[in-house]
Design a protein around this motif. Structure first.
Motif, PDB file in Angstrom:
ATOM      1  N   PRO A  31      23.545  18.421  60.632  1.00 48.80           N
ATOM      2  CA  PRO A  31      24.682  19.346  60.768  1.00 48.80           C
ATOM      3  C   PRO A  31      25.424  19.157  62.082  1.00 48.80           C
ATOM      4  O   PRO A  31      26.615  19.429  62.173  1.00 48.80           O
ATOM      5  CB  PRO A  31      24.010  20.731  60.702  1.00 48.80           C
ATOM      6  N   SER A  32      24.725  18.697  63.122  1.00 51.30           N
ATOM      7  CA  SER A  32      25.334  18.521  64.437  1.00 51.30           C
ATOM      8  C   SER A  32      26.284  17.327  64.479  1.00 51.30           C
ATOM      9  O   SER A  32      27.009  17.142  65.450  1.00 51.30           O
ATOM     10  CB  SER A  32      24.243  18.313  65.490  1.00 51.30           C
ATOM     11  N   GLY A  33      26.266  16.493  63.423  1.00 52.76           N
ATOM     12  CA  GLY A  33      27.061  15.277  63.435  1.00 52.76           C
ATOM     13  C   GLY A  33      26.225  14.040  63.707  1.00 52.76           C
ATOM     14  O   GLY A  33      26.694  12.916  63.545  1.00 52.76           O
ATOM     15  N   GLY A  34      24.982  14.244  64.155  1.00 54.64           N
ATOM     16  CA  GLY A  34      24.079  13.128  64.389  1.00 54.64           C
ATOM     17  C   GLY A  34      23.484  12.619  63.086  1.00 54.64           C
ATOM     18  O   GLY A  34      23.750  13.157  62.003  1.00 54.64           O
ATOM     19  N   ASN A  35      22.689  11.571  63.183  1.00 57.10           N
ATOM     20  CA  ASN A  35      22.077  11.001  61.993  1.00 57.10           C
ATOM     21  C   ASN A  35      20.803  10.271  62.372  1.00 57.10           C
ATOM     22  O   ASN A  35      20.548  10.034  63.556  1.00 57.10           O
ATOM     23  CB  ASN A  35      23.048  10.038  61.300  1.00 57.10           C
ATOM     24  N   SER A  36      20.011   9.904  61.388  1.00 60.97           N
ATOM     25  CA  SER A  36      18.782   9.147  61.652  1.00 60.97           C
ATOM     26  C   SER A  36      18.339   8.409  60.394  1.00 60.97           C
ATOM     27  O   SER A  36      18.644   8.817  59.273  1.00 60.97           O
ATOM     28  CB  SER A  36      17.662  10.077  62.137  1.00 60.97           C
ATOM     29  N   TRP A  37      17.638   7.300  60.624  1.00 57.53           N
ATOM     30  CA  TRP A  37      16.963   6.570  59.558  1.00 57.53           C
ATOM     31  C   TRP A  37      15.528   7.053  59.494  1.00 57.53           C
ATOM     32  O   TRP A  37      14.858   7.163  60.536  1.00 57.53           O
ATOM     33  CB  TRP A  37      16.976   5.068  59.839  1.00 57.53           C
ATOM     34  N   VAL A  38      15.043   7.343  58.304  1.00 55.94           N
ATOM     35  CA  VAL A  38      13.682   7.851  58.130  1.00 55.94           C
ATOM     36  C   VAL A  38      12.969   6.987  57.090  1.00 55.94           C
ATOM     37  O   VAL A  38      13.512   6.721  56.002  1.00 55.94           O
ATOM     38  CB  VAL A  38      13.686   9.323  57.679  1.00 55.94           C
ATOM     39  N   PHE A  39      11.754   6.556  57.428  1.00 62.17           N
ATOM     40  CA  PHE A  39      10.914   5.813  56.481  1.00 62.17           C
ATOM     41  C   PHE A  39       9.834   6.747  55.953  1.00 62.17           C
ATOM     42  O   PHE A  39       9.073   7.334  56.727  1.00 62.17           O
ATOM     43  CB  PHE A  39      10.275   4.600  57.176  1.00 62.17           C
ATOM     44  N   GLN A  40       9.778   6.902  54.636  1.00 64.20           N
ATOM     45  CA  GLN A  40       8.778   7.755  54.000  1.00 64.20           C
ATOM     46  C   GLN A  40       7.737   6.876  53.319  1.00 64.20           C
ATOM     47  O   GLN A  40       8.084   5.882  52.676  1.00 64.20           O
ATOM     48  CB  GLN A  40       9.438   8.681  52.978  1.00 64.20           C
ATOM     49  N   TYR A  41       6.479   7.260  53.478  1.00 59.43           N
ATOM     50  CA  TYR A  41       5.403   6.446  52.908  1.00 59.43           C
ATOM     51  C   TYR A  41       4.193   7.333  52.631  1.00 59.43           C
ATOM     52  O   TYR A  41       4.145   8.505  53.033  1.00 59.43           O
ATOM     53  CB  TYR A  41       5.014   5.315  53.863  1.00 59.43           C
ATOM     54  N   ALA A  42       3.217   6.768  51.937  1.00 57.41           N
ATOM     55  CA  ALA A  42       2.002   7.505  51.580  1.00 57.41           C
ATOM     56  C   ALA A  42       0.779   6.701  52.006  1.00 57.41           C
ATOM     57  O   ALA A  42       0.713   5.486  51.790  1.00 57.41           O
ATOM     58  CB  ALA A  42       1.958   7.774  50.081  1.00 57.41           C
ATOM     59  N   LEU A  43      -0.166   7.398  52.635  1.00 58.00           N
ATOM     60  CA  LEU A  43      -1.466   6.816  52.965  1.00 58.00           C
ATOM     61  C   LEU A  43      -2.523   7.711  52.326  1.00 58.00           C
ATOM     62  O   LEU A  43      -2.731   8.845  52.760  1.00 58.00           O
ATOM     63  CB  LEU A  43      -1.670   6.757  54.486  1.00 58.00           C
ATOM     64  N   GLY A  44      -3.169   7.207  51.287  1.00 57.89           N
ATOM     65  CA  GLY A  44      -4.097   8.054  50.547  1.00 57.89           C
ATOM     66  C   GLY A  44      -3.324   9.178  49.895  1.00 57.89           C
ATOM     67  O   GLY A  44      -2.327   8.957  49.205  1.00 57.89           O
ATOM     68  N   LYS A  45      -3.738  10.394  50.159  1.00 56.75           N
ATOM     69  CA  LYS A  45      -3.065  11.551  49.592  1.00 56.75           C
ATOM     70  C   LYS A  45      -2.007  12.127  50.528  1.00 56.75           C
ATOM     71  O   LYS A  45      -1.331  13.092  50.192  1.00 56.75           O
ATOM     72  CB  LYS A  45      -4.098  12.641  49.268  1.00 56.75           C
ATOM     73  N   ARG A  46      -1.883  11.531  51.708  1.00 54.81           N
ATOM     74  CA  ARG A  46      -0.920  12.048  52.690  1.00 54.81           C
ATOM     75  C   ARG A  46       0.448  11.393  52.509  1.00 54.81           C
ATOM     76  O   ARG A  46       0.549  10.184  52.392  1.00 54.81           O
ATOM     77  CB  ARG A  46      -1.409  11.783  54.120  1.00 54.81           C
ATOM     78  N   ARG A  47       1.484  12.228  52.479  1.00 50.99           N
ATOM     79  CA  ARG A  47       2.857  11.732  52.445  1.00 50.99           C
ATOM     80  C   ARG A  47       3.450  11.946  53.830  1.00 50.99           C
ATOM     81  O   ARG A  47       3.474  13.072  54.339  1.00 50.99           O
ATOM     82  CB  ARG A  47       3.677  12.457  51.372  1.00 50.99           C
ATOM     83  N   LEU A  48       3.899  10.862  54.430  1.00 49.88           N
ATOM     84  CA  LEU A  48       4.296  10.886  55.831  1.00 49.88           C
ATOM     85  C   LEU A  48       5.728  10.390  56.007  1.00 49.88           C
ATOM     86  O   LEU A  48       6.282   9.697  55.151  1.00 49.88           O
ATOM     87  CB  LEU A  48       3.342  10.015  56.663  1.00 49.88           C
ATOM     88  N   LYS A  49       6.308  10.768  57.147  1.00 51.03           N
ATOM     89  CA  LYS A  49       7.664  10.343  57.487  1.00 51.03           C
ATOM     90  C   LYS A  49       7.671   9.794  58.907  1.00 51.03           C
ATOM     91  O   LYS A  49       6.939  10.263  59.776  1.00 51.03           O
ATOM     92  CB  LYS A  49       8.654  11.519  57.389  1.00 51.03           C
ATOM     93  N   LEU A  50       8.532   8.801  59.129  1.00 54.87           N
ATOM     94  CA  LEU A  50       8.642   8.189  60.452  1.00 54.87           C
ATOM     95  C   LEU A  50      10.110   7.896  60.740  1.00 54.87           C
ATOM     96  O   LEU A  50      10.766   7.162  60.008  1.00 54.87           O
ATOM     97  CB  LEU A  50       7.836   6.884  60.513  1.00 54.87           C
ATOM     98  N   LYS A  51      10.650   8.496  61.809  1.00 54.71           N
ATOM     99  CA  LYS A  51      12.016   8.186  62.221  1.00 54.71           C
ATOM    100  C   LYS A  51      12.028   6.811  62.868  1.00 54.71           C
ATOM    101  O   LYS A  51      11.230   6.521  63.753  1.00 54.71           O
ATOM    102  CB  LYS A  51      12.529   9.242  63.208  1.00 54.71           C
ATOM    103  N   ILE A  52      12.935   5.945  62.426  1.00 53.62           N
ATOM    104  CA  ILE A  52      12.947   4.573  62.945  1.00 53.62           C
ATOM    105  C   ILE A  52      14.229   4.238  63.696  1.00 53.62           C
ATOM    106  O   ILE A  52      14.408   3.111  64.153  1.00 53.62           O
ATOM    107  CB  ILE A  52      12.730   3.550  61.817  1.00 53.62           C
ATOM    108  N   GLY A  53      15.135   5.209  63.852  1.00 53.25           N
ATOM    109  CA  GLY A  53      16.360   4.956  64.605  1.00 53.25           C
ATOM    110  C   GLY A  53      17.524   5.727  64.029  1.00 53.25           C
ATOM    111  O   GLY A  53      17.354   6.625  63.209  1.00 53.25           O
ATOM    112  N   ASP A  54      18.731   5.392  64.477  1.00 50.46           N
ATOM    113  CA  ASP A  54      19.948   5.990  63.927  1.00 50.46           C
ATOM    114  C   ASP A  54      21.035   4.912  63.875  1.00 50.46           C
ATOM    115  O   ASP A  54      20.784   3.743  64.183  1.00 50.46           O
ATOM    116  CB  ASP A  54      20.395   7.197  64.758  1.00 50.46           C
ATOM    117  N   LEU A  55      22.235   5.301  63.484  1.00 51.75           N
ATOM    118  CA  LEU A  55      23.298   4.313  63.303  1.00 51.75           C
ATOM    119  C   LEU A  55      23.709   3.630  64.599  1.00 51.75           C
ATOM    120  O   LEU A  55      24.262   2.538  64.586  1.00 51.75           O
ATOM    121  CB  LEU A  55      24.522   4.964  62.664  1.00 51.75           C
ATOM    122  N   SER A  56      23.443   4.287  65.737  1.00 51.23           N
ATOM    123  CA  SER A  56      23.798   3.670  67.013  1.00 51.23           C
ATOM    124  C   SER A  56      22.837   2.556  67.388  1.00 51.23           C
ATOM    125  O   SER A  56      23.151   1.713  68.234  1.00 51.23           O
ATOM    126  CB  SER A  56      23.823   4.730  68.120  1.00 51.23           C
TER     127      SER A  56
END
Length: 391
Positions: A31-56
């Motif tokens: 909403p602030s105008g910013g952005n980010s790339w997020v990688f979603q993955y699963a390890l076993g039964k856990r669903r996890l997210k990892l921010k890997i950067g933004d458009l800049s």
């Protein structure tokens, strides 16, 4: 094959929310105008997210390549958040360690003024440059780069202060918490105490600088205009927040981290016009990230201005000294100029004299704005006469 759902041209026009690209890669529009790339993955039964950067920092193609790399790690049973299998304390990020340092040491053992200054330097200088690293990944070159960038922006005293506070933080991590095996700052030569400068830009140099920034809305140009019109410090201008401004009254409030006393800066009509022309998005007024973060491209901005104006041997802080000199040249009293600059007297008289000279400061900055207009107009007239003669 799963079709990609995103395209590079349309990324900045996506609505607020998460947008899938396939392969675990998502684009998040804030909403602030910013952005980010997020990688979603699963390890076993856990669903996890990892921010890997933004458009800049990552284009769409680069983000896709990064997602492929991370997906390969997951397929091998490796958690991308901890690819080296570090212990929990070794996986502590620099940002997390700083917060613990401030909570357990700074705010407990230091006097309020010293605590505010230590927190300010760590959060405004060290954190933006190294906060995303794991503490175990911190290397001497990360600290050297911070010092070099601060010095190139003309803030020698800040470079030395940032080095000292970073040293205290890392020493605490090593000696008190044993989170580090080696203190990386020991391999970094401390910056030399800066020599006192007396550089004041001439009217001709100011005319050249004003021609390149006046009327421009890019963050670096707005920063320079506000430095000239307010006579405040670079760090304060770059960290100006919309919440600090009262545009109706024409006042900018700066919270002094050393004294804890607010410094009120009257805004001239020119400064108000510039501020009102800025898009009111995010928290910060002068920003290259839609207000999400304060402006930090000092070195690049300075290099571009050097190339455009040809002004030799100057720093952004010289603009503050130049503004003070121009006010004195116009007959404004030293006490008023000192008040504009936010310098506080420690004399016994000042303990009893609480008048803040706000009316006088407003008049001084109005006169300063008029001086700049005169210098700019004279410079343009001279340039036109020179062009006419050459033609």
């Amino acid at each position: 094959m799963v079709a990609q759902k995103l395209n590079a041209r349309g990324l900045r026009n996506l609505p607020v929310g998460d947008h899938a690209d396939g392969g675990g890669l998502w684009f998040r529009q804030l909403p602030s105008g910013g952005n980010s790339w997020v990688f979603q993955y699963a390890l076993g039964k856990r669903r996890l997210k990892l921010k890997i950067g933004d458009l800049s920092t990552l284009s769409l193609s680069e983000a896709r390549s990064k997602a492929v790399e991370l997906k390969s790690l997951v397929a091998q049973g490796v958690d991308p958040r901890n690819p080296k299998g570090l212990r929990e304390d070794q996986r502590l990020s620099v940002a997390e360690a700083i917060e613990l340092f401030l909570a357990e040491h700074t705010r407990v053992h230091l006097k309020p003024a010293s605590a505010r200054e230590q927190e300010r330097l760590l959060k405004t200088e060290f954190l933006p440059r190294a906060g995303s690293l794991q503490l175990a990944e911190l290397r001497p070159q990360h600290i050297s780069q911070m010092i070099d960038e601060i010095e190139r922006s003309g803030r020698g005293p800040t470079a030395l202060a940032a080095y000292r506070q970073t040293s205290k933080f890392l020493s605490w991590c090593l000696r008190r918490k044993h989170w580090l095996e080696v203190n990386p700052i020991l391999a970094v030569e401390p910056p030399k105490p800066p020599k006192a400068r007396s550089r004041v830009l001439s009217d001709t140099e100011l005319a050249s600088l004003l021609r390149h920034v006046t009327g421009q809305r890019r963050a670096s140009a707005v920063m320079v205009q506000l430095l000239l019109l307010t006579a405040q410090r670079l760090n304060d201008v770059c960290h100006m927040r919309w919440d600090d401004l009262d545009l109706e009254r024409g006042v900018w409030t700066i919270q002094d981290p050393k004294s804890g006393v607010p410094h009120l800066v009257p805004l001239s009509s020119t400064a108000l016009t510039i501020l009102r022309s800025q898009p009111k998005v995010g928290a910060y007024v002068v920003s290259g990230t839609h207000g999400e973060k304060p402006f930090s491209g000092h070195s690049k901005a300075k290099a571009n201005l050097d190339k455009a104006t040809g002004i030799p041997d100057w720093r952004f802080h010289d603009l503050r000294r130049t503004a003070a000199t121009l006010m004195r040249r116009e007959g404004i009293g030293r006490d008023v100029v000192s008040a504009v600059l936010g310098h506080t007297s420690q004399s016994v008289t000042m303990i009893y004299d609480r008048y803040n000279l706000h009316k006088e400061k407003a008049e001084a900055l109005h006169i300063l704005s008029s001086v700049y207009h005169g210098i700019l107009n004279q410079g343009l007239d001279k340039q036109l006469r020179t062009t006419a003669v050459s033609n």
